[in-house]
Design a protein around this motif. Structure first.
Motif, PDB file in Angstrom:
ATOM      1  N   ILE A 170      65.892 -37.974  14.296  1.00  0.00           N
ATOM      2  CA  ILE A 170      65.615 -39.006  15.308  1.00  0.00           C
ATOM      3  C   ILE A 170      64.492 -38.528  16.229  1.00  0.00           C
ATOM      4  CG2 ILE A 170      66.556 -40.329  17.233  1.00  0.00           C
ATOM      5  CD1 ILE A 170      69.334 -39.907  15.898  1.00  0.00           C
ATOM      6  N   LYS A 171      63.411 -39.290  16.287  1.00  0.00           N
ATOM      7  CA  LYS A 171      62.291 -38.946  17.158  1.00  0.00           C
ATOM      8  C   LYS A 171      62.542 -39.518  18.549  1.00  0.00           C
ATOM      9  CE  LYS A 171      58.822 -38.477  13.540  1.00  0.00           C
ATOM     10  NZ  LYS A 171      57.525 -38.953  13.000  1.00  0.00           N
ATOM     11  N   ALA A 172      62.695 -38.614  19.528  1.00  0.00           N
ATOM     12  CA  ALA A 172      63.035 -39.036  20.892  1.00  0.00           C
ATOM     13  C   ALA A 172      61.791 -39.263  21.753  1.00  0.00           C
ATOM     14  CB  ALA A 172      63.938 -38.002  21.546  1.00  0.00           C
ATOM     15  N   LEU A 173      60.771 -38.417  21.580  1.00  0.00           N
ATOM     16  CA  LEU A 173      59.518 -38.566  22.324  1.00  0.00           C
ATOM     17  C   LEU A 173      58.353 -38.652  21.350  1.00  0.00           C
ATOM     18  CD1 LEU A 173      59.874 -35.987  25.274  1.00  0.00           C
ATOM     19  CD2 LEU A 173      60.526 -38.406  25.243  1.00  0.00           C
ATOM     20  N   HIS A 174      57.471 -39.611  21.620  1.00  0.00           N
ATOM     21  CA  HIS A 174      56.326 -39.840  20.728  1.00  0.00           C
ATOM     22  C   HIS A 174      55.032 -39.656  21.513  1.00  0.00           C
ATOM     23  CE1 HIS A 174      59.157 -41.960  17.976  1.00  0.00           C
ATOM     24  NE2 HIS A 174      59.668 -42.410  19.106  1.00  0.00           N
ATOM     25  N   GLY A 175      54.630 -38.428  21.762  1.00  0.00           N
ATOM     26  CA  GLY A 175      53.340 -38.191  22.396  1.00  0.00           C
ATOM     27  C   GLY A 175      53.286 -38.513  23.875  1.00  0.00           C
ATOM     28  N   VAL A 176      54.304 -38.055  24.623  1.00  0.00           N
ATOM     29  CA  VAL A 176      54.334 -38.296  26.076  1.00  0.00           C
ATOM     30  C   VAL A 176      53.333 -37.379  26.782  1.00  0.00           C
ATOM     31  CG1 VAL A 176      55.742 -37.993  28.167  1.00  0.00           C
ATOM     32  CG2 VAL A 176      56.696 -39.169  26.172  1.00  0.00           C
ATOM     33  N   SER A 177      52.511 -37.974  27.642  1.00  0.00           N
ATOM     34  CA  SER A 177      51.581 -37.211  28.481  1.00  0.00           C
ATOM     35  C   SER A 177      51.764 -37.647  29.927  1.00  0.00           C
ATOM     36  CB  SER A 177      50.133 -37.460  28.055  1.00  0.00           C
ATOM     37  OG  SER A 177      49.903 -36.994  26.733  1.00  0.00           O
TER      38      SER A 177
END
Length: 235
Positions: A14-21
């Motif tokens: 499960i991908k929880a964060l997708h490229g948070v900046s």
């Protein structure tokens, strides 16, 4: 003071964060808002080393801390007040505060900071010898914040401080958060479902949705944004 670039975090498949900046300037209060499951708590857990990121970089106070262990991050004075408060239920208020100061060696400073916490939260002074688990949710939240302040933080992360707390105590706790920011010069990253309150006390905000930053901007601009009003402010 904190700069996060392209952070990806997964729990198994499960991908929880997708490229948070995101960026948090020194001395500011910055907030992350969003629905349940948006990735707000995961972001804080990644910043404090409690979950490992798959990729991306985290820079804090001039150094990269992406792969550091949690205890190394705390020793750099980045403290995390987790969702659900996580006080030591069988220990007294005083003993919980002592646990927060375990890295501190200056007894005079510990005594002074303890008095500061009691000044901020007089209820804790009244309940100094009471078991933390017997207190209300709001009182436990005060204790969790006080315990973090005994860690001598420069940067404080607060995860859902209003969760499950009576409205009157929520107001008091948020007033204290502003006070801590001003009096101790603490930089604060706030995760909060009560978007109205969060945007009122912060200078800048990020809106997370399904693990990505959907919107960002000065808090006043986000509060005036019709999409934010509709989705998060009851408008």
């Amino acid at each position: 003071m904190l700069e996060v670039e392209n952070l990806h975090v997964s729990y198994g498949s499960i991908k929880a964060l997708h490229g948070v900046s995101l960026k948090v300037p020194q001395g500011s209060i910055v907030t992350l808002i969003g629905a349940n499951g948006a990735g707000k708590s995961t972001t804080l857990r990644a910043l404090s080393g409690l979950v490992k990121s798959n990729s991306g970089t985290i820079r804090y106070d001039g150094d990269e801390i992406t792969r550091l262990a949690p205890h190394k991050i705390v020793s750099r004075r980045l403290c995390h007040v987790p969702e659900g408060r996580m006080v030591f239920a069988n220990l007294t208020v005083h003993e919980n505060l002592v646990m927060g100061a375990y890295l501190q060696k200056d007894k005079a400073w510990i005594a002074k900071q303890t008095e500061y916490v009691f000044h901020l939260f007089p209820r804790l002074k009244e309940r100094e010898n009471q078991a933390a688990g017997t207190m209300s949710g709001g009182e436990q939240q005060m204790l969790a914040i006080g315990r973090a302040l005994l860690g001598n933080p420069k940067f404080l992360m607060l995860d859902e401080p209003s969760l499950g707390i009576a409205p009157l105590l929520v107001k008091a706790i948020f007033e204290r958060i502003v006070e801590i920011n001003k009096e101790q010069g603490l930089t604060i990253l706030l995760v909060e479902q009560n978007a109205n309150l969060a945007l009122d006390i912060s200078s800048y905000g990020y809106v997370l949705e399904t693990g990505s930053v959907l919107l960002e901007g000065p808090s006043a601009d986000l509060k005036a944004n019709p999409k934010v009003q509709e989705a998060y402010l009851g408008g």
